[in-house]
Design an enzyme around this catalytic site. Sequence first.
Site, PDB file in Angstrom:
ATOM      1  N   THR A  12       0.813  -1.270   0.010  1.00 56.59           N
ATOM      2  CA  THR A  12      -0.108   0.004   0.084  1.00 56.59           C
ATOM      3  C   THR A  12       0.861   1.118  -0.052  1.00 56.59           C
ATOM      4  O   THR A  12       1.828   1.233   0.801  1.00 56.59           O
ATOM      5  CB  THR A  12      -0.846   0.048   1.285  1.00 56.59           C
ATOM      6  OG1 THR A  12      -1.749  -1.122   1.194  1.00 56.59           O
ATOM      7  CG2 THR A  12      -1.844   1.228   1.471  1.00 56.59           C
ATOM      8  N   ARG A  51     -12.092  -9.946  -3.223  1.00 58.71           N
ATOM      9  CA  ARG A  51     -12.025  -9.117  -1.917  1.00 58.71           C
ATOM     10  C   ARG A  51     -11.565  -7.670  -2.127  1.00 58.71           C
ATOM     11  O   ARG A  51     -10.613  -7.573  -3.006  1.00 58.71           O
ATOM     12  CB  ARG A  51     -11.093  -9.921  -1.178  1.00 58.71           C
ATOM     13  CG  ARG A  51     -11.000  -9.086   0.268  1.00 58.71           C
ATOM     14  CD  ARG A  51      -9.795  -8.261   0.414  1.00 58.71           C
ATOM     15  NE  ARG A  51      -9.545  -7.924   1.858  1.00 58.71           N
ATOM     16  CZ  ARG A  51      -8.461  -6.860   2.115  1.00 58.71           C
ATOM     17  NH1 ARG A  51      -7.607  -6.440   1.204  1.00 58.71           N
ATOM     18  NH2 ARG A  51      -8.255  -6.561   3.263  1.00 58.71           N
ATOM     19  N   VAL A  52     -12.231  -6.818  -1.574  1.00 53.22           N
ATOM     20  CA  VAL A  52     -11.869  -5.356  -1.543  1.00 53.22           C
ATOM     21  C   VAL A  52     -11.591  -4.985  -0.420  1.00 53.22           C
ATOM     22  O   VAL A  52     -12.374  -5.178   0.657  1.00 53.22           O
ATOM     23  CB  VAL A  52     -12.994  -4.312  -2.399  1.00 53.22           C
ATOM     24  CG1 VAL A  52     -12.456  -3.071  -2.445  1.00 53.22           C
ATOM     25  CG2 VAL A  52     -13.219  -4.952  -3.780  1.00 53.22           C
ATOM     26  N   GLY A  53     -10.441  -4.196  -0.094  1.00 50.01           N
ATOM     27  CA  GLY A  53     -10.228  -3.883   1.432  1.00 50.01           C
ATOM     28  C   GLY A  53     -10.457  -2.249   1.459  1.00 50.01           C
ATOM     29  O   GLY A  53     -11.308  -1.764   0.594  1.00 50.01           O
ATOM     30  N   ASP A  54      -9.893  -1.649   2.494  1.00 46.39           N
ATOM     31  CA  ASP A  54     -10.350  -0.208   2.747  1.00 46.39           C
ATOM     32  C   ASP A  54      -9.863   0.944   1.739  1.00 46.39           C
ATOM     33  O   ASP A  54     -10.338   1.926   1.650  1.00 46.39           O
ATOM     34  CB  ASP A  54      -9.450   0.274   4.251  1.00 46.39           C
ATOM     35  CG  ASP A  54      -8.032  -0.002   4.045  1.00 46.39           C
ATOM     36  OD1 ASP A  54      -7.247   1.089   3.993  1.00 46.39           O
ATOM     37  OD2 ASP A  54      -7.275  -0.922   3.882  1.00 46.39           O
ATOM     38  N   THR A  59      -2.946   2.780   5.808  1.00 50.65           N
ATOM     39  CA  THR A  59      -2.444   1.635   5.307  1.00 50.65           C
ATOM     40  C   THR A  59      -2.579   0.553   6.648  1.00 50.65           C
ATOM     41  O   THR A  59      -2.727   0.940   7.804  1.00 50.65           O
ATOM     42  CB  THR A  59      -0.974   1.438   4.952  1.00 50.65           C
ATOM     43  OG1 THR A  59      -0.606   0.331   4.550  1.00 50.65           O
ATOM     44  CG2 THR A  59       0.118   1.895   6.258  1.00 50.65           C
ATOM     45  N   GLY A  60      -2.706  -0.738   6.160  1.00 47.93           N
ATOM     46  CA  GLY A  60      -2.963  -1.908   7.324  1.00 47.93           C
ATOM     47  C   GLY A  60      -4.148  -2.760   6.990  1.00 47.93           C
ATOM     48  O   GLY A  60      -4.078  -3.043   5.883  1.00 47.93           O
ATOM     49  N   HIS A  61      -4.390  -3.349   8.163  1.00 47.68           N
ATOM     50  CA  HIS A  61      -5.440  -4.560   7.815  1.00 47.68           C
ATOM     51  C   HIS A  61      -6.655  -3.935   7.506  1.00 47.68           C
ATOM     52  O   HIS A  61      -7.439  -3.386   8.165  1.00 47.68           O
ATOM     53  CB  HIS A  61      -5.550  -5.363   9.250  1.00 47.68           C
ATOM     54  CG  HIS A  61      -6.553  -6.281   9.206  1.00 47.68           C
ATOM     55  ND1 HIS A  61      -6.992  -6.846  10.338  1.00 47.68           N
ATOM     56  CD2 HIS A  61      -7.321  -7.014   8.084  1.00 47.68           C
ATOM     57  CE1 HIS A  61      -7.985  -7.828   9.915  1.00 47.68           C
ATOM     58  NE2 HIS A  61      -8.164  -7.706   8.594  1.00 47.68           N
ATOM     59  N   GLY A  62      -7.141  -4.104   6.163  1.00 49.23           N
ATOM     60  CA  GLY A  62      -8.373  -3.378   5.553  1.00 49.23           C
ATOM     61  C   GLY A  62      -9.527  -3.758   6.424  1.00 49.23           C
ATOM     62  O   GLY A  62     -10.464  -2.698   6.540  1.00 49.23           O
TER      63      GLY A  62
END
Length: 236
Positions: free
Chosen positions: A94, A122-125, A145-148
């Site tokens: 990211t 899958r879509v994250g943040d 950034t990080g765990h979505g």
Amino acid sequence: MDAIIMDGQSLRAGSVACVQNIAHPVSLARQVMEKTDHTMIVGEGANLFAKELGIPQVPTDQLVTDIARQQWEEYNKYKRAVNELFDSQLGHDTVGAVAVDSEGNVACATSTGGITAKRVGRVGDSPVIGCGAYADNESAAVSCTGHGEAIMSVTLARTVSFNMEQGASAQAAADKSIAYMKNRVDGTGGVIVVSGEGETGVSFNTRRMPWAVVRDGTVRFGMNPGENFQKECPKD
């Protein structure tokens, strides 16, 4: 890949998700913002939009590195990747930016390839307004950034912005928001922030997060907790 861009003056934004083989997804997200009536375009539709604009596709072997392949083989189960990858010393993909101009207008952009071993679709943040990024002249520009999944649970970027609206400094808002995500959902990640006055903040609870701030010909930067180096920018 997923990406977003947002203009803090107008609150206009553009994002793409699950787009494939595009070298610069943020540039494609900007085209969504500037040339369509939409905010987000995903999957095949995003690639068709890129084709309409004449944006060339990049061969997969130019986008997938040997390290990424190794990580995919090692973290071949999604839960394990979430539990271990985000707090490891391995690199993540990211990237984000926040900026302010001479008139106090702020903007942000975030782009990612997602998490290793994620499910198809899958879509994250990152491409979600208020989660992976947010910009508002009345508060700040934020990129995350990080765990979505954790970031989306607490709408991290908007939470930083909200804390600044309540009077917190950029750094205090960043620290408070990261702590809130950790306390509420045991999430890991980081944020970069800039206000319309040029005040900056950087906060993360992962082992490391590369960051840099450029202002008045000087760059401040760091990667490990507590680092804050400084040097002059190259003249050219």
